[in-house]
Design an enzyme around this catalytic site. Structure first.
Site, short mmCIF file in Angstrom:
data_model
loop_
_atom_site.label_atom_id
_atom_site.label_comp_id
_atom_site.label_asym_id
_atom_site.label_seq_id
_atom_site.Cartn_x
_atom_site.Cartn_y
_atom_site.Cartn_z
CE LYS A 1 -4.04 -2.04 2.35
NZ LYS A 1 -4.93 -1.89 3.54
CE1 TYR A 9 -9.54 -3.01 0.35
CE2 TYR A 9 -8.76 -0.89 -0.43
CZ TYR A 9 -8.53 -2.09 0.23
OH TYR A 9 -7.28 -2.36 0.75
CG PHE A 20 -13.25 1.43 7.09
CD1 PHE A 20 -12.80 0.79 5.94
CD2 PHE A 20 -13.89 0.67 8.06
CE1 PHE A 20 -12.99 -0.57 5.77
CE2 PHE A 20 -14.08 -0.71 7.90
CZ PHE A 20 -13.63 -1.32 6.74
NE ARG A 23 -6.24 -11.97 5.53
CZ ARG A 23 -6.84 -10.78 5.49
NH1 ARG A 23 -7.00 -10.14 4.33
NH2 ARG A 23 -7.27 -10.21 6.58
CG ASN A 46 -3.53 -2.20 7.02
OD1 ASN A 46 -3.37 -1.88 5.84
ND2 ASN A 46 -4.62 -2.80 7.45
CG HIS A 53 -5.45 -6.07 -0.27
ND1 HIS A 53 -6.69 -6.01 0.35
CD2 HIS A 53 -5.56 -6.99 -1.26
CE1 HIS A 53 -7.50 -6.87 -0.27
NE2 HIS A 53 -6.84 -7.47 -1.25
CD GLU A 113 -8.85 -9.13 -3.53
OE1 GLU A 113 -9.68 -8.75 -2.70
OE2 GLU A 113 -7.69 -9.46 -3.22
N1 UDP Z 1 -9.72 -0.38 7.49
C1 UDP Z 1 -9.77 0.84 8.12
N2 UDP Z 1 -10.47 0.94 9.30
C2 UDP Z 1 -11.10 -0.12 9.87
C3 UDP Z 1 -11.04 -1.37 9.22
C4 UDP Z 1 -10.33 -1.46 8.03
O1 UDP Z 1 -9.23 1.82 7.65
O2 UDP Z 1 -11.70 0.02 10.94
C5 UDP Z 1 -8.99 -0.48 6.22
C6 UDP Z 1 -7.63 -1.16 6.38
O3 UDP Z 1 -6.73 -0.52 5.51
C7 UDP Z 1 -7.92 -2.57 5.92
C8 UDP Z 1 -8.95 -2.33 4.82
O4 UDP Z 1 -9.75 -1.27 5.31
O5 UDP Z 1 -6.73 -3.21 5.47
C9 UDP Z 1 -9.83 -3.50 4.49
O6 UDP Z 1 -10.43 -3.97 5.67
P1 UDP Z 1 -10.51 -5.52 5.99
O7 UDP Z 1 -11.42 -5.69 7.14
O8 UDP Z 1 -10.82 -6.27 4.74
O9 UDP Z 1 -9.02 -5.86 6.51
P2 UDP Z 1 -7.84 -6.70 5.82
O10 UDP Z 1 -8.48 -7.80 5.01
O11 UDP Z 1 -7.05 -5.73 4.99
O12 UDP Z 1 -7.05 -7.23 6.98
MG MG Z 2 -9.96 -7.73 3.58
#
Ligand code: UDP
Ligand code: MG
Length: 136
Positions: free
Chosen positions: A12, A52, A60, A88, A115, A118, A129
């Site tokens: 990212k 997304y 968010f 993951r 974070n 992705h 994807e």
């Molecule tokens: N995210 C955020 N706030 C939140 C939860 C998620 O900004 O409270 C963002 C974060 O960058 C995350 C992305 O949204 O990686 C997608 O969320 P997801 O729950 O799919 O998490 P991931 O699969 O990336 O762990």
């Molecule tokens: Mg996710």
């Protein structure tokens, strides 16, 4: 039994901006992932919104799409046995504060939104994807 899979990974903007892409790619390689394809791109906000879409109703969503399109990203197809789950695990928890030692997000993540990486969350989404970024 061989269960080779492909999954989609994105480095990212926060990580690319800090020039962490080589180090993150090394973490993948050290875990046995093969980087099958990769490209450094910047996407439009409209593309981030499509990517997304599953999070469309989340509070968010808008910030997330603005963020993903805010700077260069590195998009990769990773291949390995059970790649979806293995990626993951290597990424760590969504919130870097909850991520365990040895994970990318523990090492490099700045916050729940910034974070660093992705990763696809299922084999089905991995296919979608990968197509999203690499089908031409
Ligand atoms: N995210 C955020 N706030 C939140 C939860 C998620 O900004 O409270 C963002 C974060 O960058 C995350 C992305 O949204 O990686 C997608 O969320 P997801 O729950 O799919 O998490 P991931 O699969 O990336 O762990
Ligand atoms: Mg996710």
């Amino acid at each position: 039994m061989s269960n080779s899979e492909q999954t989609l990974s994105i480095i990212k903007p926060d990580a690319v901006e800090r020039n962490l892409d080589s180090e993150i790619k090394l973490m993948f390689k050290n875990k046995g992932f093969k980087i099958v394809q990769e490209k450094k791109i910047q996407i439009e906000k409209s593309e981030a919104e499509r990517f997304y879409k599953v999070h469309e109703t989340k509070p968010f969503y808008k910030d997330l799409c603005e963020y993903l399109s805010s700077g260069p990203i590195v998009v990769m197809i990773l291949e390995k046995e059970n790649a979806v789950l293995a990626n993951r695990e290597l990424m760590g928890a969504t919130n870097p504060k909850d991520a365990i030692d040895g994970t990318i997000r523990k090492k490099y993540g700045l916050s729940i939104d910034k974070n660093s990486v992705h990763g696809s969350d299922s084999l089905e989404n991995a296919k979608l994807e990968i197509d999203f970024f690499f089908k031409d």
